[in-house]
Design an enzyme around this catalytic site. Structure first.
Site, PDB file in Angstrom:
ATOM      1  N   LEU A   1      28.417  12.331  22.671  1.00 37.26           N
ATOM      2  CA  LEU A   1      27.038  12.353  21.936  1.00 37.26           C
ATOM      3  C   LEU A   1      27.093  11.676  20.575  1.00 37.26           C
ATOM      4  O   LEU A   1      28.167  11.631  19.864  1.00 37.26           O
ATOM      5  CB  LEU A   1      26.384  13.996  21.634  1.00 37.26           C
ATOM      6  N   ASP A   2      25.934  11.162  20.085  1.00 37.88           N
ATOM      7  CA  ASP A   2      25.973  10.643  18.873  1.00 37.88           C
ATOM      8  C   ASP A   2      26.134  11.546  17.795  1.00 37.88           C
ATOM      9  O   ASP A   2      26.101  12.895  18.194  1.00 37.88           O
ATOM     10  CB  ASP A   2      24.537   9.970  18.499  1.00 37.88           C
ATOM     11  N   LYS A   3      26.518  11.158  16.551  1.00 44.65           N
ATOM     12  CA  LYS A   3      27.005  12.261  15.471  1.00 44.65           C
ATOM     13  C   LYS A   3      25.970  13.330  15.335  1.00 44.65           C
ATOM     14  O   LYS A   3      26.171  14.192  15.108  1.00 44.65           O
ATOM     15  CB  LYS A   3      27.197  11.504  14.168  1.00 44.65           C
TER      16      LYS A   3
END
Length: 344
Positions: free
Chosen positions: A159-161
């Site tokens: 997942l993105d940050k």
């Protein structure tokens, strides 16, 4: 004479892994059962050593790491008769060399094979430029013994940050192989919650290939020569200037939801990379504008994850509630719609 393969396999092969410097020495041995008569070597290895992916086993064959009755064989399609002794002597780089760090994780489920977490915002998954430590990978190295021997420390998707929600991590090589196959076959279900700009009338899907952006090094985009990507979405709640969506992925490309929603002119709220400056609704109150400008991440949450357990075969579904900042944002958007007398 036929045998039950599952019953005799434990008696037919051994598996020894030894750490040498920063490399893992892998030694596998097995006697080919009669049930695999006339099967190709690569097919036999996949049955005998299911903890390793078919691509890895084929790579070892081609590299000359496989011996049959003492003779090195580098032909994956070689047909076997049964009764042959197979020995695999391979060398594999240790997958990670980062520092273990004790970082609090929200654990949704854990057993000896898999770990499911509800990732918090701000947590980077892999170390990289500007994020050399303090990542999920560092946390896993501290929490799970020997996970450095699993490819990418067991991280099979990311997942993105600033995207929150559910991720599954493989704690063993066997689990990693199974989870990767589920992702590749699209049998793993992943559903998301998002708040996007603009009012959408109905659900639908976006079927557009995604590749590296032509000019922005850190961005992706819809590209004719990109990889196939399909995103399904349905409307959960409509507001006067925004829409709350439930989305489901068929594929798992980098930034897929963010790219696809931007492509149809409904970028995610707070997504500076793909949405540009916030679109402020007309007649919005100063307090509501402050809330919109203060939401400094994309409004995206991985809410549901469905997978098949890599060992016992049980179909498992996990859910993670929308985090507080997202809940507060929805409340503010709902109140803005009410104040402005819009009946959606």
């Amino acid at each position: 004479m036929q045998h039950n393969l599952l019953a005799i396999l434990p008696l037919l092969f051994t598996n020894t892994n030894v750490m040498a410097s920063n490399k893992l020495q892998i030694t596998l041995s097995a006697v080919v059962p009669e049930t695999l008569f006339d099967k190709r070597l690569d097919q036999c290895l996949a049955v005998l050593f299911p903890s390793y992916s078919r691509s890895k086993l084929k790579e070892w064959i081609l590299a000359g790491f496989v011996r049959i009755d003492g003779e090195t064989i580098d032909t994956p399609r070689l047909k076997l008769k049964g009764g042959e002794e197979i020995v695999v002597g391979a060398e594999q780089e240790v997958q990670v060399s980062n520092t273990p760090q004790h970082i609090d994780l929200s654990i949704v489920y854990e057993d000896e094979h898999i770990l499911v977490i509800d990732k918090q915002t701000g947590l980077v998954v892999h170390p990289g430029a500007g994020n050399h430590d303090g990542t999920l990978l560092n946390a896993l190295l501290a929490r799970v013994p020997n996970i450095d021997q699993v490819p990418r420390a067991g991280i099979v998707h990311r997942l993105d940050k600033d995207t929150t929600g559910l991720m599954v991590i493989a704690k063993t090589l066997e689990a990693q192989t199974s989870l990767v196959e589920q992702l590749q076959s699209r049998s793993m279900g992943r559903e998301y919650e998002a708040l996007v700009m603009g009012t959408m009338i109905a659900g639908g899907f976006v079927d557009e290939p995604i590749g590296r952006h032509a000019t922005k090094r850190t961005a992706m985009g819809v590209r004719e020569n990109g990889k196939p990507a399909v995103t399904h979405y349905r409307v959960k709640e409509k507001f006067r200037a925004f829409t709350h969506l439930r989305l489901k992925l068929e594929s798992g490309r980098t930034h897929q939801i963010r790219v696809h929603m931007s492509h149809i002119n409904h970028p995610l709220v707070g997504d500076a990379l793909y949405g540009g400056r916030p679109r402020l609704p007309k007649q919005a109150s100063e307090s509501f504008i402050d809330i919109l400008r203060g939401f400094k991440r994309q409004a995206l949450h991985a809410a549901q994850l469905t997978l098949t357990h890599p060992v016992n075969g049980e179909v498992m579904t996990f859910n993670a509630p929308i985090p507080e900042d997202f809940v507060s944002l929805l409340k503010a958007v709902r109140e803005d719609t009410k104040i402005n007398g819009i009946d959606i």
